[in-house]
Enzyme design. Structure first.
Site, mmCIF file in Angstrom:
data_model
loop_
_atom_site.group_PDB
_atom_site.id
_atom_site.type_symbol
_atom_site.label_atom_id
_atom_site.label_comp_id
_atom_site.label_asym_id
_atom_site.label_seq_id
_atom_site.Cartn_x
_atom_site.Cartn_y
_atom_site.Cartn_z
ATOM 1 N N PHE A 128 0.859 -1.185 0.000
ATOM 2 C CA PHE A 128 0.000 0.000 0.000
ATOM 3 C C PHE A 128 0.892 1.230 0.000
ATOM 4 C CE2 PHE A 128 -2.386 3.469 1.969
ATOM 5 C CZ PHE A 128 -3.483 3.500 1.117
ATOM 6 N N ASP A 215 9.315 2.551 1.522
ATOM 7 C CA ASP A 215 8.131 3.233 2.037
ATOM 8 C C ASP A 215 8.031 2.919 3.533
ATOM 9 O OD1 ASP A 215 5.632 3.963 2.900
ATOM 10 O OD2 ASP A 215 4.582 3.340 1.084
ATOM 11 N N LYS A 244 3.196 8.920 8.854
ATOM 12 C CA LYS A 244 2.267 8.707 9.966
ATOM 13 C C LYS A 244 2.748 9.186 11.343
ATOM 14 C CE LYS A 244 -0.743 5.258 7.916
ATOM 15 N NZ LYS A 244 -0.331 4.721 6.626
HETATM 16 C C1 LIG Z 1 -0.682 5.029 5.271
HETATM 17 C C2 LIG Z 1 0.327 4.643 4.258
HETATM 18 C C3 LIG Z 1 0.522 5.397 3.091
HETATM 19 C C4 LIG Z 1 -0.370 6.571 2.712
HETATM 20 O O1 LIG Z 1 -0.314 7.612 3.626
HETATM 21 P P1 LIG Z 1 -1.433 8.786 3.588
HETATM 22 O O2 LIG Z 1 -0.966 9.751 4.623
HETATM 23 O O3 LIG Z 1 -2.740 8.152 3.895
HETATM 24 O O4 LIG Z 1 -1.396 9.359 2.217
HETATM 25 C C5 LIG Z 1 1.523 5.012 2.240
HETATM 26 N N1 LIG Z 1 2.307 3.949 2.496
HETATM 27 C C6 LIG Z 1 2.165 3.209 3.612
HETATM 28 C C7 LIG Z 1 3.089 2.070 3.865
HETATM 29 C C8 LIG Z 1 1.161 3.530 4.530
HETATM 30 O O5 LIG Z 1 0.999 2.768 5.613
#
Ligand SMILES: *Cc1c(COP(=O)(O)O)cnc(C)c1O
Length: 398
Positions: A128, A215, A244
């Site tokens: 994701f 990521d 986050k």
């Molecule tokens: C939550 C998340 C995102 C997206 O972040 P947003 O602030 O919702 O745009 C991207 N990559 C990972 C691994 C995530 O957990």
């Protein structure tokens, strides 16, 4: 009746008015233990005094200027982040998706600079990366693509935790410029790769001149028991994104890069009106201070082990448990059956938890959790799962 809020989330029937540490209170005054932290965001808990003070001090002076001017606390934050990450340079946006967008643009420009006209980024199944067009195209989940075609081209997909598959894609595709992976898959169900996954990807990227891009939107900022998850391996990526936990709930994301990747984006190539404004930087600096002062990275490692052991003792071996796994404070209790209803059952017992990938109870506790609170969470979550699953000590499932 059309809701004034677009119907993009299935929301639980509860609203919160205030919080303190790992507790949060709804508008009727009921207390809940927050074991989700707004999806790995409020790692320092609610109403953290140092973050509150930093934010209120900053907002009373100036909260926004523009990236057309010098922003001293943005420079200070960037310097601190480069020190803790081993990267050289930072670009600030307002979310995880924006941090990943910056990484994707950076990789494409890096490719073009090498004469590759159609640069390709290798991404993985089950990943994701966000909801913007580029980041949803990178995401390895059909449900997130559906209805938004045409997707962006320039991504090739390998199974997660499969270095050979990445190598094979590269053999047949001279347009590959980068590999983008999560060090631990978060939304996709807390999938922990083999110990040498990142080390082997690093070597493969080195052999081919590809950027290794991680990521760490969810895994960063101490959550896994290191400041960044790649620090469990003995490698440095070329690009790291995080968001986050970065500013404990103020909207912020960062794309960090090292070496050649750190100077690829130039003036005019990328930007953000709000990104890294004085307010969010003040919050992020206070978060970094608190993580350091209270040794929260080591605490995350300790708490993660303690809770994982606790869950294994309480639930290990039960017929309805498929797997119990964790990486620092990313804890997964995978059931043999879909268990989405557990979220509202937990809510009714005063617990905020999440179920992802259908049957994975996902816990993302705060880094400030005490040992006593951790043990209490283990006991309450275990009991909930036992009762739900009709374990002999509880009621049969209806
Ligand atoms: C939550 C998340 C995102 C997206 O972040 P947003 O602030 O919702 O745009 C991207 N990559 C990972 C691994 C995530 O957990």
């Amino acid at each position: 009746m059309i809701s004034p809020i677009m119907n993009t989330y299935k929301r639980l029937p509860v609203a919160f008015s205030h919080g303190q540490g790992i507790s949060i209170f709804d508008t009727a005054g009921n207390e809940y233990t927050d074991v989700l932290c707004g999806i790995a965001v409020t790692g320092l808990g609610h109403a953290h005094p140092a973050v509150t003070k930093a934010v209120t001090d900053q907002v009373s002076r100036v909260n926004h200027t523009s990236n057309l001017y010098q922003i001293p606390n943005q420079t200070e934050l960037a310097t601190r982040l480069t020190q803790v990450s081993g990267m050289d340079s930072c670009f600030f946006g307002n979310s995880g998706a924006e941090a990943n967008e910056a990484a994707i643009k950076l990789a494409r420009l890096y490719g073009h600079n090498k004469g590759i006209d159609l640069p390709t980024i290798i991404v993985t199944d089950g990943s994701f990366h966000g909801r913007t067009m580029a980041t949803l195209s990178a995401t390895g989940n059909r449900a997130i693509h559906a209805g938004f075609e045409p997707l962006l081209t320039g991504f090739a997909r390998a199974p997660y935790n499969d270095v050979e598959a990445v190598r094979n894609i590269g053999k047949n595709n001279s347009d590959v410029v980068a590999v983008l992976v999560e060090p631990v898959i978060g939304e996709g169900g807390i999938v922990i790769p083999d110990e040498h996954y990142l080390t082997e990807l690093r070597a493969l990227c080195d052999q081919n001149g590809w950027l290794l891009m991680l990521d760490e939107i969810q895994t960063g900022n101490g959550r896994t028991g290191k400041y960044f998850a790649y620090q469990h391996s003995d490698i440095l990526p070329d690009v790291v994104t995080t968001a986050k936990g970065l500013a404990n709930g103020l909207p912020m994301g960062v794309c960090m890069a090292r070496g050649e990747a750190a100077t690829t984006l130039k003036a005019g190539n990328h930007g953000s009106t709000y990104g890294g404004n004085p307010l969010v930087c003040a919050a992020a600096l206070a978060v970094m201070d608190a993580i350091e002062k209270d040794n929260l990275v080591a605490r995350a490692a300790h708490l993660g082990e303690r809770m994982l052991e606790g869950f294994k003792t309480e639930l290990g071996g039960a017929a309805y448990i498929k797997d119990i796994r964790g990486f620092g404070l990313m804890i997964a209790i995978e059931l043999t059956e879909p268990c989405a209803e557990l979220v509202s059952l937990a809510l009714a017992t005063g617990l905020l938890i999440n179920v992802t990938a259908g049957s994975v109870v996902r816990l993302l506790p705060a880094l400030i959790t005490t040992d006593e609170q951790a043990d209490d969470i283990v006991e309450r979550v275990s009991k909930l799962i036992k009762v739900y699953s009709g374990d002999d000590r509880g009621r049969p499932r209806t």
